[in-house]
Design a protein around this motif. Structure first.
Motif, PDB file in Angstrom:
ATOM      1  N   PRO A  16       0.811  -1.215   0.000  1.00  0.00           N
ATOM      2  CA  PRO A  16       0.000   0.000   0.000  1.00  0.00           C
ATOM      3  C   PRO A  16       0.842   1.262   0.000  1.00  0.00           C
ATOM      4  N   GLN A  20       0.502   4.201  -2.711  1.00  0.00           N
ATOM      5  CA  GLN A  20       0.250   5.568  -2.277  1.00  0.00           C
ATOM      6  C   GLN A  20       1.318   6.514  -2.825  1.00  0.00           C
ATOM      7  N   ILE A  89      -7.186  -3.951  -2.845  1.00  0.00           N
ATOM      8  CA  ILE A  89      -7.628  -3.528  -1.520  1.00  0.00           C
ATOM      9  C   ILE A  89      -7.360  -2.048  -1.325  1.00  0.00           C
ATOM     10  N   VAL A  90      -6.162  -1.597  -1.702  1.00  0.00           N
ATOM     11  CA  VAL A  90      -5.805  -0.183  -1.535  1.00  0.00           C
ATOM     12  C   VAL A  90      -6.675   0.703  -2.407  1.00  0.00           C
ATOM     13  N   GLY A  92      -9.681   0.111  -3.420  1.00  0.00           N
ATOM     14  CA  GLY A  92     -11.018   0.127  -2.820  1.00  0.00           C
ATOM     15  C   GLY A  92     -11.091   1.056  -1.618  1.00  0.00           C
ATOM     16  N   ILE A  93     -10.049   1.044  -0.792  1.00  0.00           N
ATOM     17  CA  ILE A  93     -10.024   1.937   0.371  1.00  0.00           C
ATOM     18  C   ILE A  93      -9.937   3.388  -0.080  1.00  0.00           C
ATOM     19  N   GLN A  94      -9.107   3.654  -1.102  1.00  0.00           N
ATOM     20  CA  GLN A  94      -8.975   5.022  -1.600  1.00  0.00           C
ATOM     21  C   GLN A  94     -10.282   5.509  -2.209  1.00  0.00           C
ATOM     22  N   ALA A  96     -13.307   4.502  -1.347  1.00  0.00           N
ATOM     23  CA  ALA A  96     -14.257   4.705  -0.256  1.00  0.00           C
ATOM     24  C   ALA A  96     -13.925   5.965   0.531  1.00  0.00           C
ATOM     25  N   ALA A  97     -12.642   6.277   0.680  1.00  0.00           N
ATOM     26  CA  ALA A  97     -12.240   7.439   1.466  1.00  0.00           C
ATOM     27  C   ALA A  97     -12.366   8.749   0.689  1.00  0.00           C
TER      28      ALA A  97
END
Length: 98
Positions: A16, A20, A89-90, A92-94, A96-97
């Motif tokens: 991640p 990033q 996964i990263v 998807g988190i980005q 959502a955030a």
């Protein structure tokens, strides 16, 4: 086997960071970004796939013969999923955030 799972966990934490770093590279971070990109390519390339297949096969055989706890065997298999799915996964988190 415990060192393999801790290695997989440590490498999953590095991926991640590499994803990033691509979006906003600070000044002077070129060599670090290049090193992490190389590491990601190595970890997700043909060698990593072959090692993961052998690890899952060995762990599965050991679980079936009763030499390995099922819970520990499942953590190795989940670790492989996390390692190869880290980019998804990263992202998807980005999503959502942001």
């Amino acid at each position: 086997m415990r060192t393999i799972s801790s290695l997989v966990a440590a490498l999953a934490l590095l991926l991640p960071a590499a994803a990033q770093a691509r979006s906003t590279d600070p000044q002077g971070s070129g060599p670090i970004v290049n090193a992490l990109t190389w590491m990601q390519g190595t970890l997700l390339g043909n060698v990593a796939t072959a090692v993961a297949v052998m690890a899952v096969a060995a762990v599965g055989f050991m679980m079936l013969t009763g030499r390995l706890n099922w819970r520990f065997g499942a953590t190795v298999i989940v670790g492989c999923f996390v390692l190869f799915g880290a980019a998804s996964i990263v992202s998807g988190i980005q999503t959502a955030a942001g």
